[in-house]
Scaffold this motif. Structure first.
Motif, PDB file in Angstrom:
ATOM      1  N   ARG A 156       0.812  -1.216   0.000  1.00  0.00           N
ATOM      2  CA  ARG A 156       0.000   0.000   0.000  1.00  0.00           C
ATOM      3  C   ARG A 156       0.847   1.269   0.000  1.00  0.00           C
ATOM      4  NH1 ARG A 156      -5.182  -1.678   1.499  1.00  0.00           N
ATOM      5  NH2 ARG A 156      -5.819   0.215   0.420  1.00  0.00           N
ATOM      6  N   VAL A 157       2.178   1.121   0.064  1.00  0.00           N
ATOM      7  CA  VAL A 157       3.058   2.271   0.266  1.00  0.00           C
ATOM      8  C   VAL A 157       4.082   2.360  -0.864  1.00  0.00           C
ATOM      9  CG1 VAL A 157       4.699   3.384   1.823  1.00  0.00           C
ATOM     10  CG2 VAL A 157       2.757   2.106   2.762  1.00  0.00           C
ATOM     11  N   ARG A 158       4.010   3.454  -1.631  1.00  0.00           N
ATOM     12  CA  ARG A 158       4.995   3.702  -2.700  1.00  0.00           C
ATOM     13  C   ARG A 158       6.308   4.225  -2.119  1.00  0.00           C
ATOM     14  NH1 ARG A 158       2.339   4.988  -8.021  1.00  0.00           N
ATOM     15  NH2 ARG A 158       4.254   6.130  -8.494  1.00  0.00           N
ATOM     16  N   SER A 159       6.185   5.088  -1.125  1.00  0.00           N
ATOM     17  CA  SER A 159       7.364   5.617  -0.429  1.00  0.00           C
ATOM     18  C   SER A 159       6.917   6.045   0.960  1.00  0.00           C
ATOM     19  CB  SER A 159       7.986   6.800  -1.173  1.00  0.00           C
ATOM     20  OG  SER A 159       7.216   7.983  -1.000  1.00  0.00           O
ATOM     21  N   LEU A 160       7.906   6.228   1.837  1.00  0.00           N
ATOM     22  CA  LEU A 160       7.629   6.576   3.231  1.00  0.00           C
ATOM     23  C   LEU A 160       8.502   7.748   3.632  1.00  0.00           C
ATOM     24  CD1 LEU A 160       6.263   5.802   5.955  1.00  0.00           C
ATOM     25  CD2 LEU A 160       8.248   4.312   6.381  1.00  0.00           C
ATOM     26  N   SER A 161       7.869   8.815   4.115  1.00  0.00           N
ATOM     27  CA  SER A 161       8.595   9.967   4.657  1.00  0.00           C
ATOM     28  C   SER A 161       8.237  10.083   6.129  1.00  0.00           C
ATOM     29  CB  SER A 161       8.215  11.254   3.920  1.00  0.00           C
ATOM     30  OG  SER A 161       8.601  11.193   2.558  1.00  0.00           O
ATOM     31  N   LEU A 162       9.251  10.013   6.984  1.00  0.00           N
ATOM     32  CA  LEU A 162       9.074  10.047   8.440  1.00  0.00           C
ATOM     33  C   LEU A 162       9.686  11.330   8.976  1.00  0.00           C
ATOM     34  CD1 LEU A 162      10.098   6.340   9.110  1.00  0.00           C
ATOM     35  CD2 LEU A 162       7.770   7.264   9.030  1.00  0.00           C
ATOM     36  N   LEU A 163       8.856  12.162   9.562  1.00  0.00           N
ATOM     37  CA  LEU A 163       9.295  13.462  10.048  1.00  0.00           C
ATOM     38  C   LEU A 163       9.151  13.517  11.566  1.00  0.00           C
ATOM     39  CD1 LEU A 163       7.808  13.829   7.124  1.00  0.00           C
ATOM     40  CD2 LEU A 163       8.064  16.260   7.604  1.00  0.00           C
ATOM     41  N   ALA A 164      10.231  13.913  12.250  1.00  0.00           N
ATOM     42  CA  ALA A 164      10.166  14.197  13.688  1.00  0.00           C
ATOM     43  C   ALA A 164       9.467  13.087  14.454  1.00  0.00           C
ATOM     44  CB  ALA A 164       9.460  15.536  13.920  1.00  0.00           C
ATOM     45  N   THR A 165       9.965  11.882  14.327  1.00  0.00           N
ATOM     46  CA  THR A 165       9.293  10.745  14.950  1.00  0.00           C
ATOM     47  C   THR A 165      10.306   9.792  15.565  1.00  0.00           C
ATOM     48  OG1 THR A 165       7.516   9.140  14.585  1.00  0.00           O
ATOM     49  CG2 THR A 165       9.211   9.270  12.889  1.00  0.00           C
ATOM     50  N   THR A 166       9.806   8.745  16.217  1.00  0.00           N
ATOM     51  CA  THR A 166      10.659   7.747  16.842  1.00  0.00           C
ATOM     52  C   THR A 166      10.042   6.372  16.679  1.00  0.00           C
ATOM     53  OG1 THR A 166      11.720   7.053  18.912  1.00  0.00           O
ATOM     54  CG2 THR A 166       9.547   8.056  19.102  1.00  0.00           C
ATOM     55  N   ALA A 167      10.886   5.369  16.606  1.00  0.00           N
ATOM     56  CA  ALA A 167      10.413   3.982  16.559  1.00  0.00           C
ATOM     57  C   ALA A 167      10.546   3.295  17.904  1.00  0.00           C
ATOM     58  CB  ALA A 167      11.216   3.203  15.511  1.00  0.00           C
ATOM     59  N   ASP A 168      11.042   4.004  18.915  1.00  0.00           N
ATOM     60  CA  ASP A 168      11.415   3.399  20.192  1.00  0.00           C
ATOM     61  C   ASP A 168      10.412   3.614  21.319  1.00  0.00           C
ATOM     62  OD1 ASP A 168      13.901   2.507  19.124  1.00  0.00           O
ATOM     63  OD2 ASP A 168      14.672   4.552  19.328  1.00  0.00           O
ATOM     64  N   GLY A 169       9.264   4.229  21.031  1.00  0.00           N
ATOM     65  CA  GLY A 169       8.371   4.595  22.128  1.00  0.00           C
ATOM     66  C   GLY A 169       8.902   5.835  22.820  1.00  0.00           C
ATOM     67  N   LEU A 170       8.099   6.433  23.680  1.00  0.00           N
ATOM     68  CA  LEU A 170       8.537   7.639  24.371  1.00  0.00           C
ATOM     69  C   LEU A 170       9.354   7.300  25.605  1.00  0.00           C
ATOM     70  CD1 LEU A 170       5.525  10.130  24.249  1.00  0.00           C
ATOM     71  CD2 LEU A 170       7.339   9.732  22.570  1.00  0.00           C
ATOM     72  N   ARG A 171      10.344   8.135  25.887  1.00  0.00           N
ATOM     73  CA  ARG A 171      11.097   7.988  27.124  1.00  0.00           C
ATOM     74  C   ARG A 171      10.163   8.228  28.304  1.00  0.00           C
ATOM     75  NH1 ARG A 171      13.898  10.284  23.205  1.00  0.00           N
ATOM     76  NH2 ARG A 171      16.027   9.576  22.733  1.00  0.00           N
ATOM     77  N   PRO A 172      10.410   7.582  29.452  1.00  0.00           N
ATOM     78  CA  PRO A 172       9.484   7.704  30.590  1.00  0.00           C
ATOM     79  C   PRO A 172       9.172   9.154  30.974  1.00  0.00           C
ATOM     80  CG  PRO A 172      11.042   5.945  31.001  1.00  0.00           C
ATOM     81  CD  PRO A 172      11.497   6.610  29.727  1.00  0.00           C
ATOM     82  N   ARG A 173      10.180  10.001  31.000  1.00  0.00           N
ATOM     83  CA  ARG A 173       9.935  11.395  31.393  1.00  0.00           C
ATOM     84  C   ARG A 173       9.019  12.086  30.392  1.00  0.00           C
ATOM     85  NH1 ARG A 173      12.494  16.230  30.103  1.00  0.00           N
ATOM     86  NH2 ARG A 173      12.265  17.894  31.660  1.00  0.00           N
TER      87      ARG A 173
END
Length: 275
Positions: free
Chosen positions: A115-132
């Motif tokens: 379903r995806v021709r290309s992927l643009s990822l802006l200002a994001t993370t794949a690691d989940g948020l830090r606890p703080r």
């Protein structure tokens, strides 16, 4: 704005349609970040709509989409995207997501590569948020739902925008529009979305499944998802391109709109030539 019914929720979206001279133009779908709506990509839509059909989806309870009873988790939002693509008959799309829009985009590209021709990822993370950072979003959710944005406006702005932009005299109109739109939206919806962002699980282990051409953009002054997060994403996706936007924080589409639009346009041009 047109609306879509998806899993019991009503979702608002904008659709430029195909350019008059390109009836078969590819589609670019934009997914926004927390405390925003599709409007945050307005400069990029303006820059791209002469060559692409541009869609902007407002997530459940944000932008002008009304609050839904449930379904704010990233897996359900990914299904909302699929339902929109099916309803509009777009075929595979260029997906561009910022922050939580990126959380959705990574799931979409890894689990539904067709379903995806290309992927643009802006200002994001794949690691989940830090606890703080997760605690900050949960606190923001509680306060905003009870009394609105004003008590947490300064803190929310510091998470959403970089210092250079906040100190710039030209930031006033953007900040005023952002605050006005947040106040007009659903407090309940924003609170539920903020909790979903705070609690969303990592998706790093799925990145190896992304085969679409990928661009990773991050603001040099992003304190919410700093450049190190973008570097880890790019390292985990084969052939991904990493670009750092100077003078921008967590909302580069509005802080440095020209730089982001040029990067996206160049990347999409190359991606369209990808077999």
């Amino acid at each position: 704005m047109p609306q879509l019914r998806s899993g019991g929720a009503t979702l608002a979206y904008t659709d430029t349609g195909a350019p008059p001279h390109r009836p078969d133009a590819p589609t670019v779908l934009f997914g926004h970040g927390l405390l925003f709506g599709g409007w945050m990509f307005r400069p990029q839509v303006t820059a791209l709509r002469d060559r692409y059909r541009c869609l902007c989806l407002d997530w459940r309870g944000q932008g002008v989409s009304p609050a839904a009873r449930d379904g704010y988790d990233m897996d359900t939002l990914t299904l909302d995207v699929l339902n929109l693509l099916d309803a509009l008959g777009t075929g595979p799309v260029h997906y561009a997501g910022l922050s939580m829009g990126g959380f959705v985009g990574m799931r979409l590209a890894a689990r539904h590569p067709d379903r995806v021709r290309s992927l643009s990822l802006l200002a994001t993370t794949a690691d989940g948020l830090r606890p703080r950072r997760a605690r900050q979003f949960r606190q923001l959710a509680v306060v905003h739902r009870l009394v609105g944005l004003r008590p947490v406006r300064r803190r929310a702005a510091a998470l959403a925008f970089g210092a250079t932009f906040l100190d710039s005299p030209g930031s006033g109109p953007v900040l005023a529009e952002w605050e006005r739109r947040v106040r007009q939206g659903s407090r309940t919806g924003v609170a539920r979305a903020a909790r979903a962002v705070a609690d969303h699980p990592p998706v790093a282990d799925e990145l190896h499944g992304i085969t679409a051409p990928t661009l990773v953009l991050v603001g040099a002054e992003d304190v919410s998802t700093p450049p190190a997060d973008a570097e880890r994403i790019a390292a985990r996706i084969g052939g991904a391109r990493l670009e750092v936007i100077a003078g921008a924080g967590h909302t580069p589409t509005l802080e440095q709109p020209g730089a982001v639009s040029r990067s996206l346009r160049d990347f999409l041009t190359e991606a369209d030539q990808h077999p």
